[in-house]
Design an enzyme around this catalytic site. Structure first.
Site, PDB file in Angstrom:
ATOM      1  N   GLU A   1      40.314  18.005  28.210  1.00  0.00           N
ATOM      2  CA  GLU A   1      41.750  18.233  28.126  1.00  0.00           C
ATOM      3  C   GLU A   1      42.287  18.725  29.460  1.00  0.00           C
ATOM      4  OE1 GLU A   1      41.555  19.401  23.406  1.00  0.00           O
ATOM      5  OE2 GLU A   1      42.538  20.764  24.777  1.00  0.00           O
TER       6      GLU A   1
ATOM      7  N   CYS B   1      31.374  23.792  27.747  1.00  0.00           N
ATOM      8  CA  CYS B   1      31.073  24.935  28.617  1.00  0.00           C
ATOM      9  C   CYS B   1      29.815  25.618  28.095  1.00  0.00           C
ATOM     10  CB  CYS B   1      32.243  25.919  28.603  1.00  0.00           C
ATOM     11  SG  CYS B   1      32.050  27.277  29.789  1.00  0.00           S
TER      12      CYS B   1
ATOM     13  N   CYS C   1      31.657  32.284  25.882  1.00  0.00           N
ATOM     14  CA  CYS C   1      32.478  33.482  25.659  1.00  0.00           C
ATOM     15  C   CYS C   1      32.944  33.460  24.201  1.00  0.00           C
ATOM     16  CB  CYS C   1      33.677  33.506  26.606  1.00  0.00           C
ATOM     17  SG  CYS C   1      33.195  33.603  28.338  1.00  0.00           S
TER      18      CYS C   1
ATOM     19  N   GLU D   1      33.214  25.960  33.232  1.00  0.00           N
ATOM     20  CA  GLU D   1      33.092  27.029  34.228  1.00  0.00           C
ATOM     21  C   GLU D   1      33.036  26.353  35.606  1.00  0.00           C
ATOM     22  OE1 GLU D   1      33.307  30.207  34.827  1.00  0.00           O
ATOM     23  OE2 GLU D   1      32.549  29.811  36.833  1.00  0.00           O
TER      24      GLU D   1
ATOM     25  N   SER E   1      39.326  29.838  38.443  1.00  0.00           N
ATOM     26  CA  SER E   1      39.029  30.947  37.536  1.00  0.00           C
ATOM     27  C   SER E   1      37.559  30.882  37.126  1.00  0.00           C
ATOM     28  CB  SER E   1      39.929  30.830  36.298  1.00  0.00           C
ATOM     29  OG  SER E   1      39.614  31.844  35.367  1.00  0.00           O
TER      30      SER E   1
ATOM     31  N   SER F   1      37.249  36.449  35.479  1.00  0.00           N
ATOM     32  CA  SER F   1      37.461  36.854  34.097  1.00  0.00           C
ATOM     33  C   SER F   1      36.681  38.141  33.832  1.00  0.00           C
ATOM     34  CB  SER F   1      37.010  35.744  33.146  1.00  0.00           C
ATOM     35  OG  SER F   1      37.848  34.632  33.307  1.00  0.00           O
ATOM     36  N   LEU F   2      37.361  39.261  33.955  1.00  0.00           N
ATOM     37  CA  LEU F   2      36.693  40.551  33.791  1.00  0.00           C
ATOM     38  C   LEU F   2      36.646  40.927  32.306  1.00  0.00           C
ATOM     39  CD1 LEU F   2      35.519  43.056  35.228  1.00  0.00           C
ATOM     40  CD2 LEU F   2      37.846  43.961  35.367  1.00  0.00           C
ATOM     41  N   HIS F   3      37.801  40.991  31.699  1.00  0.00           N
ATOM     42  CA  HIS F   3      37.973  41.215  30.260  1.00  0.00           C
ATOM     43  C   HIS F   3      37.521  42.570  29.736  1.00  0.00           C
ATOM     44  CE1 HIS F   3      39.430  37.247  30.301  1.00  0.00           C
ATOM     45  NE2 HIS F   3      38.305  36.595  30.147  1.00  0.00           N
TER      46      HIS F   3
ATOM     47  N   ASN G   1      45.058  34.148  22.724  1.00  0.00           N
ATOM     48  CA  ASN G   1      45.505  32.974  21.974  1.00  0.00           C
ATOM     49  C   ASN G   1      44.500  32.691  20.877  1.00  0.00           C
ATOM     50  OD1 ASN G   1      47.767  32.388  23.715  1.00  0.00           O
ATOM     51  ND2 ASN G   1      46.228  31.829  25.233  1.00  0.00           N
TER      52      ASN G   1
ATOM     53  N   CYS H   1      45.416  29.160  27.131  1.00  0.00           N
ATOM     54  CA  CYS H   1      44.092  29.584  27.609  1.00  0.00           C
ATOM     55  C   CYS H   1      43.120  29.727  26.448  1.00  0.00           C
ATOM     56  CB  CYS H   1      44.175  30.957  28.264  1.00  0.00           C
ATOM     57  SG  CYS H   1      45.028  30.961  29.815  1.00  0.00           S
TER      58      CYS H   1
END
Ligand code: SAH
Length: 329
Positions: free
Chosen positions: A45, A66, A70, A120, A149, A174-176, A254, A319
């Site tokens: 996509e 991927c 995550c 990734e 990213s 991407s720390l999160h 999301n 996202c």
């Protein structure tokens, strides 16, 4: 095939390394998502988003699926199929260029490209690097209008620091969570010393790129009670203090379906306020009071924070919502 030769050929016979299967338009008409089919019938996509400058941002995929898994990301649940080659990445941009060209009523200019689609990007380092080089060479995009990213693949982040050919694009990590246990629970690629090693890398990045300090951001998806508490804000403030001035990009979560069998198409979260909207997901988006408190704590501590706008969630183009049913025909 060299880009220029292809451009010339395209004048006579349009040719792309991908075929669009279908394009979805968001209700607000500010986001479009295309499911594209590659030569081997694999699908990915790509998303076109209207941006704050009245122009467009293209979000490209770097892989089919991927491998990072995550827990909050729909693509992560698909598993990994294969890397894209650079033509397949560049052609996502070219596809949208053609799309806009055919629609003169829409603004024509694509001002930004973000590697925030499926996959990734740093796990596909060479193809991503080549795709960026091609985009820089043959379009009007400058390096600060391209963002890669990453989940935070440390060996690849270190490689970037040593690679003179890596273009000076923006990086988003991407720390999160700046709390190790929380991050490990959210992201299986994390490990005990990840945050320490990331801090060392960040300092080195700042030493090497003092003038590009603001070109590095840390992404932080806000998950209710998971990473949005006061303890998490304090951990993030400590992280920020240790590495120097950093920019944090807070991302509203999301909805992603737990069940990866769903195909790309209108999402079920059509009501942002009813409690059933996140059925099937173990995560919920932060309550607005918690989101604001978190943001305020960071700001009061002098940390630069931005809130990312959510776009295209009604067509599952936001996202972490990108997923393609493998058997879709
Ligand atoms: N593999 C890259 C690109 C992923 S998509 C990376 O990990 O950075 C871009 C961003 O969206 C990442 O920060 C990713 O963690 C985030 N994201 C993933 N799922 C999300 C979701 N359901 N809601 C909001 N953001 C999400």
């Amino acid at each position: 095939m060299p880009f220029l030769m292809r451009e010339r050929l395209d004048e006579k016979m349009p040719w792309l390394a991908l075929r669009p299967a279908h394009v979805l338009e968001s209700v607000k008409k500010d986001t479009y998502k295309a499911v594209v089919t590659l030569g081997d019938e694999a699908r990915v996509e790509t998303v076109l988003m209207h941006n704050a400058r009245g122009q467009w941002t293209v979000c490209v995929s770097a892989q089919v699926g991927c491998a990072m898994a995550c827990t909050f990301c729909a693509t992560g649940k698909m598993g990994f199929t294969r890397n894209l080659i650079s033509d397949e990445i560049v052609d996502q941009y070219r596809f949208w260029k053609m799309f806009l060209h055919e629609r003169p009523k829409l603004p024509e200019r694509i001002s930004n490209v973000v590697f925030m689609g499926m996959g990734e990007p740093l796990a596909n380092y060479d193809a991503v690097k080549l795709a960026i080089q091609e985009l820089l060479k043959h379009t009007d995009l400058g390096p600060t209008h391209i963002t890669v990213s990453t989940v935070g693949l440390l060996p690849m982040l270190r490689k970037i620091l040593k690679d003179p050919e890596w273009p000076a694009v923006r990086l988003a990590v991407s720390l999160h969570s700046a709390d190790s246990e929380t991050r490990k629970a959210m992201m299986p690629t994390s490990f005990d010393t990840f945050l320490e090693e990331l801090m060392v890398w960040t300092k080195e990045y700042f030493e090497k790129n003092e003038s590009r300090r603001r070109h590095l951001t840390f992404e932080y998806v806000m998950l209710s009670k998971i990473n949005d508490t006061e303890m998490h804000a304090e951990a993030l403030i400590r992280f920020a203090r240790r590495v120097g001035k950093v920019r944090i990009n807070l991302i509203p979560y999301n909805f992603t379906p737990q069940n990866s069998k769903r195909i790309a198409g209108p999402a079920r979260n059509d009501s942002r306020s009813d409690s059933g909207r996140q059925a099937g997901s173990v995560y919920r988006d932060s309550l607005s009071v918690d989101f604001t408190r978190f943001e305020t704590l960071l700001k009061e501590a002098g940390v630069t924070v931005m809130r990312r706008r959510t776009m295209g969630d009604d067509i599952a183009a936001a996202c972490g919502q990108l997923i393609v049913e493998k058997t879709l025909s």
